[in-house]
Design an enzyme around this catalytic site. Structure first.
Site, short mmCIF file in Angstrom:
data_model
loop_
_atom_site.label_atom_id
_atom_site.label_comp_id
_atom_site.label_asym_id
_atom_site.label_seq_id
_atom_site.Cartn_x
_atom_site.Cartn_y
_atom_site.Cartn_z
N GLU A 409 0.81 -1.23 0.00
CA GLU A 409 0.00 0.00 0.00
C GLU A 409 0.83 1.27 0.00
OE1 GLU A 409 -2.73 -1.03 3.25
OE2 GLU A 409 -4.18 -1.41 1.67
N GLU A 489 -4.73 -10.34 0.24
CA GLU A 489 -5.49 -10.21 1.48
C GLU A 489 -6.95 -10.48 1.18
OE1 GLU A 489 -4.74 -6.55 3.70
OE2 GLU A 489 -2.64 -6.59 3.11
C1 GAL Z 1 -5.08 -3.78 4.25
C2 GAL Z 1 -3.68 -3.59 4.74
C3 GAL Z 1 -3.42 -4.30 6.03
C4 GAL Z 1 -4.53 -4.03 6.99
C5 GAL Z 1 -5.81 -4.47 6.40
C6 GAL Z 1 -7.00 -4.18 7.27
O1 GAL Z 1 -5.45 -2.75 3.41
O2 GAL Z 1 -2.75 -4.01 3.80
O3 GAL Z 1 -2.21 -3.87 6.54
O4 GAL Z 1 -4.60 -2.68 7.25
O5 GAL Z 1 -6.07 -3.76 5.22
O6 GAL Z 1 -6.90 -4.70 8.53
#
Ligand code: GAL
Length: 983
Positions: A409, A489
Site C-alpha cells: 500500500e 489479502e
Molecule cells: C489492508 C492492509 C493491512 C490491513 C488491512 C485491514 O489494506 O494491507 O495492513 O490494514 O487492510 O486490517
C-alpha cells in the site's frame, strides 16, 4: 534552517557507515550475543541525553536498565501507539516534530576469552525507527529500516575488556514515512544485537541456487571468497562457482520440505547450508513450482506477542508455524516487512511457502492525495532501494521464499521500477509481487485485496474490469490479464468471523489463474494490560490515550492475542483442507488437493453415528492417489450395514483423513480433513399446524391477566408469556431480532455499516405489545403480538401458538413484517433483521448443554464448514467465545435438538422442527453489546436461551465486501417451531 544539513534522523538517507547487505547465515565462527540488560534513558526530543552519550566517562549509573531486545513502550517507558493508515506526525516529509521520544542505550561488555584477533562485525537485526551507534566513543554510523539488519565493521575498535557501546534511537525518523503499516508503532532495539568474529579471507556473502527439474537438481553456490561446498548425502563436493547437477534429488516444497544439509567451508569458518531444490516459474499465466501449479493456502503474519510486541522468541515462532501447519495453512505473507531471520529458517524446515515482503508502506499519503508519495519522489529513491536490497540479500538463500513482495500500500512511483531492476538483476529466480500499482508493471502477479466473491470469480476467468486509470485493452490491461493472480489479502478476521471462507476457497480452486490467497490476518495485535482488579486483558488502539488512533482495527486475527485459535481459524482449516472426502453414488470419493503429496502419509478412519451416538467404526483403506487427482472406493460394508436397521434417528457417516505418523508439527492421528454424509433418508418434516385466524374470542390481555394453563404449561394471561412448565420457572419467549453487533456488522467506517443502520431504525430496541391471548377450542393457546421500535412503523406481527404434543409443549412461531421497512426518514434504509428468534429466560442453575446438530464450535450461515453434525456437549460457560471486544458469538446452526441440565433442575429438552439456531449465555445480547472487555460480562443470574429461526451470516465487511444477499434475513414472513419437554 532550510539549508543546514539535516540531522540524521530526518535525512532521507538510509544510513551511513554500514557494511554492505549480505546473506544471513549460521556458522561456527565465534559470535557474542549482546542481548541482555542495557542502560537506558528516554528523552523527549531527538537530541536524547545530548552529546555525552557515547563517552566512556558518562556516569549512567543512575539510568534505568532495559531488556534488549525489546520495545521501550512495552518496558514501562512512554506508550505504544496504534494507527491504521494515519501517520502519527504531520505529513511534512522528511521532517519530524520536535516531540520525538528518543531512547539512549548503553552497554558495557567484555569479549569472551579467546575471541579471535581478526575482523569483528557488530550486527543489529532490527532497530525501530533508526539507530546511531558508537563504540568506545567512536561514531560507527547510522541506519534506518526498522525490520532489517545492519552491520558495522568494528575491527580494531573493539577491545578485550570494557567496551562501551552506545545507541541512540529516535522514535520518529524519515524512515517512519516508509513504515506506515497498519500496526502498533513500537520503538526500540527489538531484535538481537550481536558481535560476530569474521575470519580473515573468509566468506562474507554467498548465494545458493538450487533448482529442480524432472527429478534432477542443479546446485550452484557462489561466494565473495573461495570456498568449498559439501553435501554428503548427495555426494556433492565442489568449489564455489562450480555448477553441480545431481541426477536424482527430492525437491523442496512446503508439503515436503526436503532439505539437504551441507556445509560451505572457507578460510576459518564452516557455514551451515540447508539446501532445498526448487524452481519457481510462471508458465502460461500460471505460477509453477517444480513444474506443478501451486495453491497458497495462506495467512498474513505480523510478528506479534501481547507482552513483547514484535520482539518474538524462537519458541513463539515455532508455535506460529505449528499452529499454521495444524490448520492446513501452507503459506505466509510476511506482512508487511521481513520477519526475524530465524522465522525463515523455520519455514525452510517445517515447510511453508513464503511471500517475503519488503518493509515499505506509505499508506498515510492517502491523506495528502498521494502528493509527495515517497516512491514517486527522487529524494527517497535510495532509502527505498536500500530496503529492498537488505531484504533480498539477507533472505536470498531460503528455499521457502518463493516470491518477493516489493511492499504494501504505497501507491505507485518510479522507485518500484528501480527496486524491480535491482531484484531482477540480483535474483532472477523468484517472481515479484506488488499489489498497489494499477499498471502492475513491476509485478509478475496480478493481486488485489478484499474482492467480493463475484469479482474474484471474474478474475479467475481473466475477465475482470481493468483497474482505475488503465485503459481497456491497453498493453498494461492485456499483460495483467495474462498474469497469475495472488489474493494477497481477503477474509478480514476481525472479531467474529470471517464468513465465506469456504465460498472463497471454492472459487480459488476452480480457476487455473489462482496461485493462492492470504487471509488477513494471523493474530490479533492486542497488547496485555491489567485492570484495577489485576485482571489481564488485551488493549487495542482505543485503550491508549493518543490521537489519531486506529482503535480496534488491530484486532483482526485468526488467533486471539494469546495465540488461542479463534473459531475463524477452525473454519479456515476446514475450508482449505487439502483432501476432500465426499460420498457420491454409494462411493467414497477422496480428492487429493495437495500440489505434490500423494495420500501415502494419511490414514483414513470412518464412523457411523445414529442421532449422534456411535454405532460402528473402522479403518478405510484408501488406495494411494497422486496430487491433484481423485480416487473412489466403495462405502465400507460395515457402514452400509449399520445405516440400515430402521430407526427414527439420523444416521451419519464421518470419514476422517489423519496423519499416519508423527510429524515435526503434529502427532500421529492429527485430523487433516473430514467429510460427512447422511446415510438414511430424511423423514418428511411433520406437517405445520394450520391456524385459522380469529377463530375464537380473545381472553387477554383484556381478560384480566389471570394465569392460563395448558397441561403443565402456565402462561401469564396479560403478556401471553410462558412462565412455568411443571416445576420449571421461566419467562418467554420474547420475539428477538437483535444480536450484539459483530465487528463485521459494524463494517468499515460508513461502508457496509449494517449495525449503524439497524440502530438507526431501532432494531436494537424493539418494544413488544401483546395484542391478544386466545384460547380456541382446538386445545391451543394463541398469543398474538406486535413488536417494533419507538418512532417507527416497522416491526413484526407475531403469533405464538402452543399445543400439547407427545408429552411436550409444541410452539409454532409466525412472524410477519409490518410497517415501513424502507425507512424514508433515514433516506431509504433497507435494513434486514440480524436475527429471527425467540428468547427465553431460564433459571441460572442450568449449566450444561447437550445438542445434536452442528458443533462443537460456533457456527453461522456462512461459517459452518468446521462444525460437524453430531452430538455435542458443552458447559454454558464454554459455549462463549471470548472475543477481545465482546460481540455476538456462540451460535449453533442446524440444531436438531438440545437439552439443558443443571443441578436441582429438570432437564429441558428442545426439539426443532426440523432445525433451529441456538445460543445460551448468562447475559443478554444487550449486556454483550455494552461490554468493552470479556470480563465486563457478569452472570445475570439467568440463562438466556435463544431458539431461533436463524441469524444472518458473518461476512467480513469490517474490511471488505458487503455480506452477500444470500446470507441475510430478508424482510418477509417467517415460521418456525419447536417442542419443549421436561425430563
Ligand atoms: C489492508 C492492509 C493491512 C490491513 C488491512 C485491514 O489494506 O494491507 O495492513 O490494514 O487492510 O486490517
Amino acid at each position: 534552517m532550510a539549508d543546514s544539513p539535516l540531522p540524521f534522523h530526518e535525512d532521507p538517507a538510509p544510513g551511513s557507515g554500514r557494511r554492505p547487505a549480505r546473506a544471513e547465515f549460521v556458522s561456527d565462527a565465534p559470535r557474542l550475543s549482546l542481548n541482555g540488560r542495557w542502560r537506558f534513558r528516554l528523552s523527549g526530543t531527538a537530541d536524547g541525553t545530548g552529546p555525552s552519550l557515547p563517552g566512556p566517562d558518562l556516569d549512567d549509573s543512575g539510568w534505568d536498565t532495559i531488556r534488549v531486545p525489546a520495545h521501550w513502550v512495552l518496558e514501562g517507558h512512554d506508550r505504544p501507539i496504534y494507527t491504521n493508515t494515519a501517520y502519527p506526525f504531520p505529513i511534512d516529509p522528511p521532517y519530524l516534530p520536535d516531540e520525538n521520544p528518543t531512547g539512549d542505550y548503553r552497554l558495557r561488555f567484555d569479549l569472551p576469552p579467546g575471541w579471535p584477533a581478526g575482523r569483528s562485525v557488530l550486527r543489529f537485526q532490527g532497530v525501530d525507527s533508526c539507530g546511531t551507534v558508537w563504540l568506545n566513543g567512536e561514531l560507527l554510523g547510522h541506519s534506518k529500516g526498522s525490520r532489517l539488519p545492519f552491520e558495522f565493521d568494528v575491527t580494531g575498535l573493539v577491545r578485550p575488556r570494557d567496551n562501551q557501546l552506545a545507541v541512540r534511537v529516535q522514535r520518529w525518523s524519515s524512515g517512519s514515512y516508509l513504515e506506515d503499516q497498519d500496526m502498533w508503532w513500537l520503538p526500540g532495539i527489538f531484535r538481537d544485537v550481536e558481535l560476530l568474529s569474521r575470519p580473515e579471507g573468509g566468506i562474507d556473502d554467498f548465494t545458493v541456487r538450487a533448482s529442480y527439474r524432472d527429478g534432477a537438481g542443479t546446485l550452484l553456490v557462489t561466494a565473495d571468497a573461495p570456498g568449498h561446498v559439501e553435501v554428503p548425502e548427495l555426494g556433492v563436493a565442489a568449489a564455489t562457482g562450480e555448477r553441480v547437477t545431481i541426477p536424482r534429488v527430492e525437491p523442496w516444497s512446503a508439503e515436503n520440505p526436503r532439505l539437504y544439509r551441507g556445509t560451505l567451508t572457507a578460510a576459518g569458518e564452516t557455514i551451515e547450508l540447508a539446501i532445498g531444490f526448487r524452481t519457481v516459474e510462471i508458465v502460461g499465466g500460471r505460477l509453477l513450482v517444480n513444474g506443478a501449479p501451486v495453491l497458497f493456502r495462506g495467512v498474513n503474519r505480523h510478528e506479534h506477542d501481547p507482552d513483547r510486541g514484535r520482539s518474538l522468541d524462537r519458541a513463539t515462532m515455532i508455535r506460529d508455524i505449528e499452529l499454521m501447519k495444524r490448520h492446513n495453512v501452507n503459506a505466509v505473507r510476511t506482512a508487511h516487512y521481513p520477519p526475524h531471520p530465524e522465522f525463515l529458517r523455520l519455514c525452510d524446515e517445517y515447510g511453508l511457502w513464503v511471500v517475503d515482503e519488503c518493509d515499505i508502506e506509505t499508506h498515510g499519503f492517502i491523506y495528502a492525495g498521494w502528493d509527495g508519495n515517497p516512491p514517486a519522489e527522487p529524494m527517497w529513491r535510495e532509502a527505498l532501494l536500500d530496503r529492498a536490497r537488505r531484504m533480498v540479500e539477507r533472505d536470498k538463500n531460503h528455499p521457502s521464499v518463493v516470491v518477493w513482495s516489493l511492499g504494501n500500500e504505497s501507491g505507485a512511483g518510479s522507485a518500484f521500477g528501480d527496486i524491480e531492476d535491482y531484484i531482477r538483476h540480483r535474483d532472477p529466480t523468484r517472481p515479484l509481487h506488488y499489489e498497489r500499482d494499477p499498471s502492475y508493471r513491476h509485478s509478475d502477479l496480478h493481486s488485489l485485496m478484499y474482492p467480493s466473491l463475484d469479482d474474484l470469480e471474474r478474475i479467475g476467468r481473466r475477465a475482470e474490469e481493468p483497474p482505475e486509470g488503465i485503459e481497456p485493452d491497453s498493453p498494461d490491461d492485456v499483460r495483467r490479464r495474462g498474469l497469475p493472480f495472488l489474493l494477497c489479502e481477503y477474509a478480514h478476521a476481525m472479531g467474529n468471523g470471517p464468513g465465506s471462507l469456504a465460498d472463497y476457497q471454492a472459487i480459488l480452486e476452480s480457476y487455473e489463474r489462482f496461485c493462492g490467497a492470504f487471509v488477513w490476518e494471523w493474530i490479533d495485535h492486542g497488547l496485555a494490560g491489567r485492570d484495577a482488579l489485576g485482571r489481564r486483558y488485551y488493549r487495542h488502539g482505543g485503550d491508549i490515550d493518543h490521537q489519531p488512533n486506529g482503535e480496534r482495527f488491530c484486532l483482526d486475527g485468526l488467533l486471539f492475542p494469546d495465540r488461542t485459535p479463534s473459531p475463524g481459524l477452525a473454519e479456515l482449516r476446514k475450508a482449505i483442507e487439502p483432501v476432500r472426502i465426499a460420498v457420491e453414488g454409494g462411493e467414497v470419493v477422496v480428492l487429493n488437493k495437495y500440489d505434490f503429496l500423494s495420500l501415502a502419509h494419511l490414514g483414513f478412519r470412518w464412523c457411523v453415528e445414529r442421532d449422534g451416538v456411535r454405532i460402528a467404526s473402522g479403518v478405510l483403506t484408501v488406495p494411494d492417489c497422486p496430487a491433484r487427482s481423485a480416487t473412489r472406493l466403495p462405502l465400507p460394508q460395515a457402514a452400509t450395514d449399520a445405516s440400515g436397521g430402521g430407526s427414527d434417528g439420523e444416521t451419519w457417516l464421518t470419514v476422517e483423513a489423519v496423519l499416519a505418523e508423527v510429524t515435526g508439527w503434529a502427532p500421529a492421528g492429527h485430523v487433516i480433513a473430514c467429510g460427512q454424509t447422511r446415510l438414511d433418508q430424511p423423514a418428511p418434516p411433520p406437517p405445520t399446524p394450520v391456524i385459522e385466524p380469529g377463530a375464537t374470542p380473545a381472553i387477554g390481555p383484556e381478560g384480566g391477566g389471570e394465569e392460563l394453563r395448558l397441561g403443565p404449561a402456565v402462561f401469564d394471561g396479560r403478556t401471553g408469556r410462558l412462565i412455568r412448565i411443571g416445576e420449571l420457572e421461566l419467562d418467554g419467549p420474547v420475539f428477538d431480532v437483535w444480536r450484539a453487533p459483530t465487528e463485521n456488522d459494524r463494517g468499515q467506517g460508513p461502508r457496509n455499516a449494517l449495525a449503524a443502520d439497524w440502530e438507526a431504525v431501532g432494531l436494537d430496541r424493539f418494544l413488544h405489545r401483546c395484542t391478544a391471548v386466545e384460547r380456541p377450542d382446538d386445545g391451543t393457546i394463541v398469543v398474538r403480538g406486535r413488536s417494533g421500535p419507538a418512532t417507527r412503523t416497522l416491526g413484526f406481527r407475531t403469533t405464538f401458538t402452543y399445543r400439547l404434543r407427545g408429552g411436550g409443549l409444541h410452539l409454532l412461531i409466525e412472524a410477519d413484517p409490518v410497517g415501513d421497512w424502507h425507512d424514508t426518514a433515514y433516506g431509504h434504509l433497507d435494513v434486514n433483521p440480524p436475527r429471527m428468534g425467540a428468547r427465553f429466560a431460564l433459571p441460572g442453575g442450568y449449566s450444561e448443554v447437550t445438542w445434536f446438530g452442528r458443533g462443537p464450535g460456533e457456527s453461522y450461515a456462512d461459517s459452518r464448514a468446521a462444525a460437524r453434525v453430531g452430538r455435542h456437549a458443552r458447559s454454558i460457560d464454554a459455549l462463549q467465545t471470548p472475543y477481545v471486544v465482546p460481540q455476538e458469538n456462540g451460535n449453533h446452526v442446524e440444531t436438531r435438538w438440545l437439552e439443558l441440565s443443571g443441578a436441582g433442575l429438570p432437564t429441558l429438552r428442545v426439539d426443532g422442527e426440523p432445525l433451529l439456531d441456538f445460543t445460551a449465555r448468562r447475559w443478554t445480547s444487550e449486556a454483550l453489546q455494552a461490554a468493552r472487555r470479556p470480563h465486563d460480562l457478569t452472570d445475570s443470574g439467568r440463562v438466556w436461551l435463544n431458539l431461533d429461526h436463524g441469524q444472518q451470516g458473518i461476512g467480513s465487511a469490517s474490511c471488505g465486501p458487503a455480506l452477500p444477499e444470500r446470507y441475510r434475513l430478508a424482510v418477509r414472513r417467517y415460521t418456525w417451531s419447536l417442542t419443549l419437554t421436561l425430563h
